[in-house]
Motif scaffolding. Structure first.
Motif, PDB file in Angstrom:
ATOM      1  N   UNK A  96     109.762  39.321  41.385  1.00 67.25           N
ATOM      2  CA  UNK A  96     109.420  39.673  42.757  1.00 67.25           C
ATOM      3  C   UNK A  96     110.613  40.441  43.400  1.00 67.25           C
ATOM      4  N   UNK A  97     110.405  41.575  44.254  1.00 71.37           N
ATOM      5  CA  UNK A  97     111.449  42.309  44.988  1.00 71.37           C
ATOM      6  C   UNK A  97     111.100  41.979  46.459  1.00 71.37           C
ATOM      7  N   UNK A  98     111.990  41.701  47.283  1.00 68.31           N
ATOM      8  CA  UNK A  98     112.093  41.664  48.503  1.00 68.31           C
ATOM      9  C   UNK A  98     112.740  42.329  49.353  1.00 68.31           C
ATOM     10  N   UNK A  99     112.076  43.577  49.987  1.00 67.44           N
ATOM     11  CA  UNK A  99     112.751  44.537  50.544  1.00 67.44           C
ATOM     12  C   UNK A  99     113.287  44.200  51.967  1.00 67.44           C
ATOM     13  N   UNK A 100     114.497  43.961  52.419  1.00 66.66           N
ATOM     14  CA  UNK A 100     114.872  43.368  53.505  1.00 66.66           C
ATOM     15  C   UNK A 100     114.074  42.238  53.929  1.00 66.66           C
ATOM     16  N   UNK A 101     113.951  41.397  53.184  1.00 58.85           N
ATOM     17  CA  UNK A 101     113.004  40.295  53.409  1.00 58.85           C
ATOM     18  C   UNK A 101     113.450  39.173  52.511  1.00 58.85           C
ATOM     19  N   UNK A 102     112.418  38.406  52.513  1.00 58.21           N
ATOM     20  CA  UNK A 102     112.981  37.087  51.669  1.00 58.21           C
ATOM     21  C   UNK A 102     111.712  36.170  51.543  1.00 58.21           C
ATOM     22  N   UNK A 103     111.591  34.967  50.621  1.00 58.04           N
ATOM     23  CA  UNK A 103     110.309  34.195  50.446  1.00 58.04           C
ATOM     24  C   UNK A 103     110.080  33.226  51.871  1.00 58.04           C
ATOM     25  N   UNK A 104     109.005  33.038  51.971  1.00 57.36           N
ATOM     26  CA  UNK A 104     108.547  32.380  53.171  1.00 57.36           C
ATOM     27  C   UNK A 104     108.191  30.786  52.675  1.00 57.36           C
ATOM     28  N   UNK A 105     108.812  29.543  53.410  1.00 61.34           N
ATOM     29  CA  UNK A 105     108.558  28.496  52.867  1.00 61.34           C
ATOM     30  C   UNK A 105     107.219  27.853  53.453  1.00 61.34           C
ATOM     31  N   UNK A 106     106.568  26.973  52.706  1.00 62.32           N
ATOM     32  CA  UNK A 106     105.570  26.440  53.071  1.00 62.32           C
ATOM     33  C   UNK A 106     105.606  25.720  54.669  1.00 62.32           C
ATOM     34  N   UNK A 107     104.741  26.166  55.386  1.00 62.73           N
ATOM     35  CA  UNK A 107     104.620  25.912  56.666  1.00 62.73           C
ATOM     36  C   UNK A 107     105.404  26.924  57.744  1.00 62.73           C
ATOM     37  N   UNK A 108     105.922  28.080  57.066  1.00 65.52           N
ATOM     38  CA  UNK A 108     106.661  28.959  57.881  1.00 65.52           C
ATOM     39  C   UNK A 108     105.693  30.070  58.468  1.00 65.52           C
ATOM     40  N   UNK A 109     105.843  30.355  59.664  1.00 62.92           N
ATOM     41  CA  UNK A 109     105.331  31.584  60.139  1.00 62.92           C
ATOM     42  C   UNK A 109     106.172  32.762  60.688  1.00 62.92           C
ATOM     43  N   UNK A 110     105.814  33.851  60.642  1.00 68.26           N
ATOM     44  CA  UNK A 110     106.438  34.897  61.204  1.00 68.26           C
ATOM     45  C   UNK A 110     106.831  34.395  62.827  1.00 68.26           C
ATOM     46  N   UNK A 111     105.934  34.294  63.643  1.00 64.24           N
ATOM     47  CA  UNK A 111     106.130  33.822  64.945  1.00 64.24           C
ATOM     48  C   UNK A 111     104.927  32.744  65.365  1.00 64.24           C
ATOM     49  N   UNK A 112     105.287  31.626  65.103  1.00 64.64           N
ATOM     50  CA  UNK A 112     104.327  30.566  65.443  1.00 64.64           C
ATOM     51  C   UNK A 112     103.674  30.347  67.100  1.00 64.64           C
ATOM     52  N   UNK A 113     104.812  31.165  67.743  1.00 61.19           N
ATOM     53  CA  UNK A 113     104.613  31.080  69.250  1.00 61.19           C
ATOM     54  C   UNK A 113     103.738  32.213  69.770  1.00 61.19           C
ATOM     55  N   UNK A 114     103.323  33.053  68.783  1.00 62.97           N
ATOM     56  CA  UNK A 114     102.460  34.423  69.215  1.00 62.97           C
ATOM     57  C   UNK A 114     101.196  33.671  69.780  1.00 62.97           C
ATOM     58  N   UNK A 115     100.902  34.173  71.089  1.00 62.30           N
ATOM     59  CA  UNK A 115      99.713  33.607  71.738  1.00 62.30           C
ATOM     60  C   UNK A 115      98.284  33.596  70.846  1.00 62.30           C
ATOM     61  N   UNK A 116      97.708  32.388  70.959  1.00 65.31           N
ATOM     62  CA  UNK A 116      96.595  31.947  70.238  1.00 65.31           C
ATOM     63  C   UNK A 116      95.373  32.969  70.586  1.00 65.31           C
ATOM     64  N   UNK A 117      95.227  33.573  71.608  1.00 61.45           N
ATOM     65  CA  UNK A 117      94.216  34.620  71.983  1.00 61.45           C
ATOM     66  C   UNK A 117      94.445  35.925  71.735  1.00 61.45           C
ATOM     67  N   UNK A 118      95.600  36.112  71.153  1.00 59.90           N
ATOM     68  CA  UNK A 118      96.105  37.743  70.970  1.00 59.90           C
ATOM     69  C   UNK A 118      95.488  38.282  69.417  1.00 59.90           C
ATOM     70  N   UNK A 119      94.591  39.264  69.761  1.00 60.27           N
ATOM     71  CA  UNK A 119      93.808  39.649  68.560  1.00 60.27           C
ATOM     72  C   UNK A 119      94.611  40.303  67.711  1.00 60.27           C
TER      73      UNK A 119
END
Length: 234
Positions: A96-119
């Motif tokens: 696995x190669x991560x390009x300016x990135x890395x593995x996301x842990x279980x339960x991790x979101x990019x932005x959990x606060x992103x509005x729930x109604x934003x499509x």
């Protein structure tokens, strides 16, 4: 080796167009992926979830004939996708190669606060610091923005879900450090920083430098391909 290339936010498979030829010239078989909801600006993104994007990467693995091992390459948020896919198919993934990135842990979101109604979440260069945009000329920025596709909102706020099978931690992994140096990332690992906590759990990983901004497939595509080829050779 078959290499599955997964783009980050706002990008489709064409993001890898300047990387693919060098990978093929090195004897590899690259497969760039367009994720669900990213087919066009007019695609319906209202029902797209993070699990759909992970499933698309898993499907790309399954589409490789036979039981040949594959390499996964993920840029930015695509890193979480390839990691989750390696969790789903640990016997098929050789690297696995991560390009300016890395593995996301279980339960991790990019932005959990992103509005729930934003499509969807459109690209806006003003949200990025200059270090992130290093090497992105005005021309490149304009071209990427013109071809960008809004990110499905569900993929921004939803958390990754991984299995209890830790075989994914045995898969050799390479982090290509672009915006932040390899030395800085190694220091964070040594400090036990939560930013790299999931990476630190891996049993065989390396961090290599490719100094540029967050978008090396546009700013240093040939060099990015070279680093990927070298990582797979090791």
């Amino acid at each position: 080796m078959d290499i599955i290339l997964v783009p980050g936010f706002w990008l489709d498979r064409s993001a890898w167009d300047d990387v693919v030829p060098a990978l093929a010239a090195a004897g590899h078989m690259p497969h760039a992926v367009t994720l669900p909801g990213m087919e066009s600006p007019d695609a319906d993104r209202s029902g797209i979830h993070l699990a759909d994007h992970v499933a698309a990467v898993v499907a790309a693995i399954d589409a490789v004939p036979g039981d040949a091992p594959v390499a996964l390459v993920g840029h930015s948020a695509g890193g979480g996708l390839v990691y989750a896919a390696s969790d789903a198919r640990p016997d098929r993934v050789a690297h696995v190669v991560y390009v300016d990135s890395g593995p996301a842990a279980d339960g991790q979101a990019t932005n959990a606060d992103f509005p729930a109604d934003a499509v969807e979440y459109p690209l806006d260069w003003s949200e990025f610091e200059e270090d992130s945009l290093r090497g992105m000329t005005d021309t490149i920025r304009a071209e990427v923005l013109a071809g960008s596709i809004p990110q499905p909102g569900g993929t921004v706020r939803e958390a990754h879900r991984l299995s209890d099978d830790d075989r994914r931690l045995d898969i050799p992994s390479t982090v290509i450090a672009c915006e932040m140096s390899a030395e800085t990332l190694r220091s964070l690992v040594a400090q036990g920083h939560p930013f790299v906590a999931e990476l630190a759990r891996h049993h065989a990983y390396e961090i290599v430098d490719l100094p540029t901004g967050h978008w090396p497939m546009f700013t240093r595509p040939a060099d990015l391909a070279g680093v990927i080829v070298e990582a797979l050779a090791r």
